[in-house]
Design a protein around this motif. Structure first.
Motif, PDB file in Angstrom:
ATOM      1  N   LEU A 138       3.218   5.874  -2.821  1.00 32.55           N
ATOM      2  CA  LEU A 138       4.383   6.651  -3.276  1.00 32.55           C
ATOM      3  C   LEU A 138       4.326   6.863  -4.783  1.00 32.55           C
ATOM      4  N   GLN A 139       4.010   5.807  -5.517  1.00 32.01           N
ATOM      5  CA  GLN A 139       3.904   5.917  -6.965  1.00 32.01           C
ATOM      6  C   GLN A 139       2.743   6.824  -7.362  1.00 32.01           C
ATOM      7  N   SER A 140       1.640   6.724  -6.634  1.00 31.54           N
ATOM      8  CA  SER A 140       0.481   7.573  -6.903  1.00 31.54           C
ATOM      9  C   SER A 140       0.809   9.045  -6.641  1.00 31.54           C
ATOM     10  N   TRP A 141       1.506   9.312  -5.538  1.00 34.07           N
ATOM     11  CA  TRP A 141       1.857  10.696  -5.214  1.00 34.07           C
ATOM     12  C   TRP A 141       2.841  11.249  -6.236  1.00 34.07           C
ATOM     13  N   HIS A 142       3.771  10.422  -6.685  1.00 34.31           N
ATOM     14  CA  HIS A 142       4.702  10.860  -7.725  1.00 34.31           C
ATOM     15  C   HIS A 142       3.940  11.220  -8.997  1.00 34.31           C
ATOM     16  N   ALA A 143       2.962  10.405  -9.361  1.00 35.21           N
ATOM     17  CA  ALA A 143       2.142  10.700 -10.544  1.00 35.21           C
ATOM     18  C   ALA A 143       1.327  11.978 -10.336  1.00 35.21           C
ATOM     19  N   VAL A 156      14.118   6.957 -12.383  1.00 33.69           N
ATOM     20  CA  VAL A 156      14.512   6.277 -11.151  1.00 33.69           C
ATOM     21  C   VAL A 156      13.391   5.366 -10.668  1.00 33.69           C
ATOM     22  N   ASN A 157      13.772   4.271 -10.039  1.00 35.61           N
ATOM     23  CA  ASN A 157      12.817   3.388  -9.377  1.00 35.61           C
ATOM     24  C   ASN A 157      12.356   4.105  -8.098  1.00 35.61           C
ATOM     25  N   VAL A 158      11.150   4.643  -8.114  1.00 29.70           N
ATOM     26  CA  VAL A 158      10.619   5.472  -7.026  1.00 29.70           C
ATOM     27  C   VAL A 158      10.583   4.719  -5.695  1.00 29.70           C
ATOM     28  N   VAL A 159      10.108   3.502  -5.702  1.00 28.55           N
ATOM     29  CA  VAL A 159       9.976   2.730  -4.464  1.00 28.55           C
ATOM     30  C   VAL A 159      11.348   2.422  -3.873  1.00 28.55           C
ATOM     31  N   SER A 160      12.293   2.004  -4.704  1.00 31.87           N
ATOM     32  CA  SER A 160      13.641   1.718  -4.222  1.00 31.87           C
ATOM     33  C   SER A 160      14.284   2.978  -3.651  1.00 31.87           C
ATOM     34  N   LEU A 161      14.133   4.101  -4.341  1.00 34.68           N
ATOM     35  CA  LEU A 161      14.684   5.369  -3.866  1.00 34.68           C
ATOM     36  C   LEU A 161      14.119   5.725  -2.491  1.00 34.68           C
ATOM     37  N   ASP A 167       9.093   6.986 -13.186  1.00 33.81           N
ATOM     38  CA  ASP A 167       9.283   5.849 -12.279  1.00 33.81           C
ATOM     39  C   ASP A 167       9.763   4.687 -13.138  1.00 33.81           C
ATOM     40  N   LYS A 168      11.070   4.529 -13.239  1.00 31.33           N
ATOM     41  CA  LYS A 168      11.671   3.535 -14.136  1.00 31.33           C
ATOM     42  C   LYS A 168      11.761   2.180 -13.457  1.00 31.33           C
ATOM     43  N   GLN A 169      10.984   1.254 -13.958  1.00 28.98           N
ATOM     44  CA  GLN A 169      10.932  -0.106 -13.427  1.00 28.98           C
ATOM     45  C   GLN A 169      11.556  -1.043 -14.449  1.00 28.98           C
ATOM     46  N   THR A 170      12.879  -1.119 -14.464  1.00 29.24           N
ATOM     47  CA  THR A 170      13.569  -2.014 -15.382  1.00 29.24           C
ATOM     48  C   THR A 170      13.958  -3.293 -14.645  1.00 29.24           C
ATOM     49  N   THR A 224       0.840  -1.198   0.000  1.00 29.93           N
ATOM     50  CA  THR A 224       0.000   0.000   0.000  1.00 29.93           C
ATOM     51  C   THR A 224       0.877   1.250   0.000  1.00 29.93           C
ATOM     52  N   ALA A 225       1.917   1.258   0.801  1.00 30.66           N
ATOM     53  CA  ALA A 225       2.829   2.408   0.839  1.00 30.66           C
ATOM     54  C   ALA A 225       3.517   2.589  -0.505  1.00 30.66           C
ATOM     55  N   GLU A 226       3.953   1.484  -1.122  1.00 23.18           N
ATOM     56  CA  GLU A 226       4.612   1.572  -2.422  1.00 23.18           C
ATOM     57  C   GLU A 226       3.669   2.140  -3.471  1.00 23.18           C
TER      58      GLU A 226
END
Length: 193
Positions: free
Chosen positions: A11-16, A148-153, A79-82, A6-8
């Motif tokens: 974070l992605q939602s807030w970044h968007a 950048v990978n937002v969650v990892s950061l 949010d780069k998810q490679t 949920t937190a992840e």
């Protein structure tokens, strides 16, 4: 759904959300330190969003840590998810994404040089103050051209702040610097000398 997932997602939602709220994003980007971020309405919007997804986020996560996350995410363009080159094996069907440290070592398409040099990477790892760490994280995001990978950061920022505020434990392998070094140096292109 677990609290972590949920937190992840939040974070992605807030970044968007930042992408469509350019004024808030600009205010966060202009902040020179996490303390400056504490004085913005965008930061309080971040806390509100995180508290909605993760009960007691603002009580569990120190203010400067949250401010550092909000400020850093304002500099992330994508949010780069490679897929990870070092943590995925052919036998493993559960694919992992590249961590922030791994991304700092992975050369962009068509290049053979890491975005962040070993010297800058070591300086980032040894940041002596919160403000210094924040400036170096922003520089690292810029070296990755904001991809950048937002969650990892965010997880790495939380981990760094926890270690900064508390003495090291007895398990060196659990330290952020060791994990970062493992990901960075494993992903770093090898010289063919």
């Amino acid at each position: 759904m677990s609290e972590l997932n949920t937190a992840e997602k939040q974070l992605q939602s807030w970044h968007a959300w930042l992408a469509s709220n350019r004024g808030d994003r600009a205010r966060l980007r202009r902040a020179e330190s996490p303390e400056d971020i504490l004085l913005t309405d965008a930061f309080f919007h971040f806390l509100e969003k995180m508290d909605q997804a993760v009960p007691n986020w603002s009580q569990q996560t120190p203010m400067l840590t949250s401010a550092c996350i909000a400020g850093a995410l304002s500099h992330v363009k994508t949010d780069k998810q490679t897929p990870s080159r070092i943590h995925n094996s052919k036998a493993n069907t559960d694919r992992k994404t590249a961590s922030f440290a791994e991304q700092l070592a992975m050369p962009p398409e068509g290049k053979n040089k890491a975005p962040m040099s070993e010297l800058r990477f070591q300086q980032l790892q040894k940041s002596p103050t919160v403000d210094d760490f924040y400036r170096r994280i922003i520089r690292a995001i810029r070296l990755l051209d904001g991809n950048v990978n937002v969650v990892s950061l965010a997880n790495d920022i939380i981990h760094w702040h926890q270690e900064f505020n508390q003495p090291f434990g007895r398990h060196p392998a659990k330290r952020l610097a060791v994990r970062w070094a493992t990901d960075y140096f494993t992903a770093l292109p090898k010289n063919k000398d």
